[in-house]
Design a protein around this motif. Structure first.
Motif, short mmCIF file in Angstrom:
data_model
loop_
_atom_site.label_atom_id
_atom_site.label_comp_id
_atom_site.label_asym_id
_atom_site.label_seq_id
_atom_site.Cartn_x
_atom_site.Cartn_y
_atom_site.Cartn_z
N ARG A 24 -0.06 8.00 -0.93
CA ARG A 24 -0.38 6.59 -0.67
C ARG A 24 0.26 5.64 -1.68
O ARG A 24 0.73 4.56 -1.32
N LYS A 93 -6.73 0.68 -5.07
CA LYS A 93 -7.61 1.80 -4.72
C LYS A 93 -8.44 1.48 -3.48
O LYS A 93 -8.54 2.29 -2.55
N ALA A 94 -9.02 0.29 -3.46
CA ALA A 94 -9.84 -0.10 -2.31
C ALA A 94 -8.99 -0.16 -1.04
O ALA A 94 -9.43 0.27 0.04
N ASP A 97 -8.04 3.41 0.13
CA ASP A 97 -9.21 4.15 0.63
C ASP A 97 -9.56 3.69 2.05
O ASP A 97 -9.99 4.49 2.88
N GLU A 98 -9.35 2.41 2.30
CA GLU A 98 -9.63 1.88 3.64
C GLU A 98 -8.54 2.27 4.63
O GLU A 98 -8.81 2.56 5.80
N PRO A 100 -5.58 4.99 4.54
CA PRO A 100 -4.96 6.04 3.73
C PRO A 100 -3.56 6.47 4.18
O PRO A 100 -3.13 7.59 3.87
N ARG A 126 -4.61 9.81 -5.50
CA ARG A 126 -4.02 8.85 -4.58
C ARG A 126 -2.61 8.45 -4.99
O ARG A 126 -1.91 7.80 -4.22
#
Length: 419
Positions: A24, A93-94, A97-98, A100, A126
């Motif tokens: 990612r 990161k947010a 994560d939403e 990927p 990640r």
């Protein structure tokens, strides 16, 4: 004529491209002006991508004001100099994560991101980090840069003949591999570049990482480190020379490493029945900077008493470090020294515990005494010892006993990796 930086293919480009296909977030980390922006342009290629540069005041202000909005992008988002606003990592990161999907973010950084106090450890699992060094000699000369893979595969059967002279090695040391420096044939213009480069790192990047109260002493420290290049460095050995406390010196050393000006080569040990030193050696990431700090040019480097030997060893260690970022053989680089003062300049150990030992000599001839440390390592390791190589400034590969060879320094970049 050295090709312009934009035209020099980078060996780690394949790694970056592969990482974007399945990861990612990809971070290209390395020294300023090592070619990160050019590499990003090459790798991004025809991809739909947005690009933002945190060295620009307006981009940095926007990132600080609205981190979530700043990283919101449906396509690949390239963010240069991520260490300038490390808080963005939480927003990234947010976002990943939403959503990927791989290849969401391509970041560049000019300091070791997670060595920074302000950087949140936000992206485990990640993000993949690819380290970019200044040009290797193989990248500059369009040579294969395959020594590490070749020596692990072929051991003492590896052979190489060279036409590079001592003067040629001296010229390579003082030139270094920073793209801007490789295009400057005039030594005075190269000196101006190196002087401005180091001062800019101290004035801007080091200040961002550490509370620097003695800029003059920090500049002096860089020169002291150049004079002690490829030697074991301890903070207490620099206290009296700088007039600073040991914790302050240690903090300054860490800051110089985190901005990729210097690199520590750790001490190597295994349960060999003897204690080995754990202290690290220190080398400059770019040999041209070290030579410039010592005010030496290629001609002066060949004179008696010049620091050719230490600078050549530092040059070799940094070339090995570069090559380890793309070699198929996954190995760690360290040095060996035991209490009986047996020493080996470089120890390469792969994940199977197999070891290659390397000594560096500035002379054009080699004798049995030059293999003293390598023989010690071979005796201790037995079958795990693949080969002991003395890299020297001569032209031929010569046998010096079982698994022991002398080879030209240029084998580092002129030898191809096995098919």
């Amino acid at each position: 004529m050295v090709p312009t930086p934009d035209l020099v293919p980078r060996r780690v480009a394949v790694q970056v491209d592969a990482a974007l296909a399945d990861t990612r977030v990809v971070l290209i980390n390395g020294a300023r002006q090592a070619g990160k922006s050019t590499l990003v342009r090459v790798v991004a290629g025809d991809r739909l991508a947005e690009r933002r540069d945190l060295d620009r005041t307006q981009d940095r202000a926007a990132a600080i004001a609205d981190p979530v909005g700043f990283v919101d992008s449906p396509e690949l988002l390239v963010i240069d100099e991520i260490q300038r606003v490390p808080e963005l990592l939480l927003a990234i990161k947010a976002a990943v994560d939403e959503d990927p999907r791989p290849g969401r973010y391509l970041l560049t950084g000019s300091s070791r991101l997670f060595g920074m106090v302000a950087a949140p450890d936000a992206l485990p699992g990640r993000m993949e980090t690819v380290e970019l060094w200044p040009f290797s000699q193989g990248e500059i000369d369009t040579e294969p840069d395959g020594f590490i893979d070749a020596i692990f595969a072929l051991g003492p059967d590896l052979r190489h003949e060279s036409t590079v002279t001592r003067a040629g090695y001296a010229a390579r040391i003082v030139r270094g591999g920073l793209p801007e420096a490789t295009t400057r044939d005039d030594p005075r213009r190269r000196q101006r570049f190196f002087d401005a480069y180091v001062q800019a790192l101290i004035d801007r990047d080091v200040r961002q990482l550490s509370d620097i109260q003695h800029k003059g002493e920090l500049r002096k420290l860089v020169r002291l480190l150049a004079a002690r290049s490829a030697t074991i460095i301890a903070a207490n050995s620099l206290e009296s020379a700088l007039g600073l406390s040991r914790p302050t010196v240690a903090r300054y050393l860490q800051a110089l490493e985190e901005i990729f000006l210097v690199k520590r080569i750790p001490g190597w040990s295994r349960n060999l029945g003897t204690r080995a030193t754990a202290a690290a050696k220190l080398v400059f990431v770019d040999s041209g900077i070290a030579a410039n700090e010592l005010a030496t040019d290629a001609r002066a480097l060949l004179r008696p008493g010049a620091p050719f030997g230490p600078l050549l060893e530092s040059f070799v260690l940094s070339e090995l470090s570069r090559q380890l970022t793309w070699s198929e053989q996954q190995a760690d680089l360290s040095h060996y020294r035991d209490q009986s003062r047996y020493e080996v300049d470089a120890v390469l150990e792969n994940r199977a515990g197999r070891v290659v030992g390397i000594e560096v000599k500035a002379a054009t001839s080699v004798g049995l005494d030059d293999f003293r440390g390598l023989r010690r390592l071979a005796d201790r390791l037995g079958d795990d010892f693949i080969a002991g190589i003395v890299l020297y400034t001569g032209t031929a590969t010569l046998p010096f006993g079982d698994k022991l060879r002398a080879m030209p320094v240029s084998s580092l970049w002129q030898v191809p990796a096995p098919a």
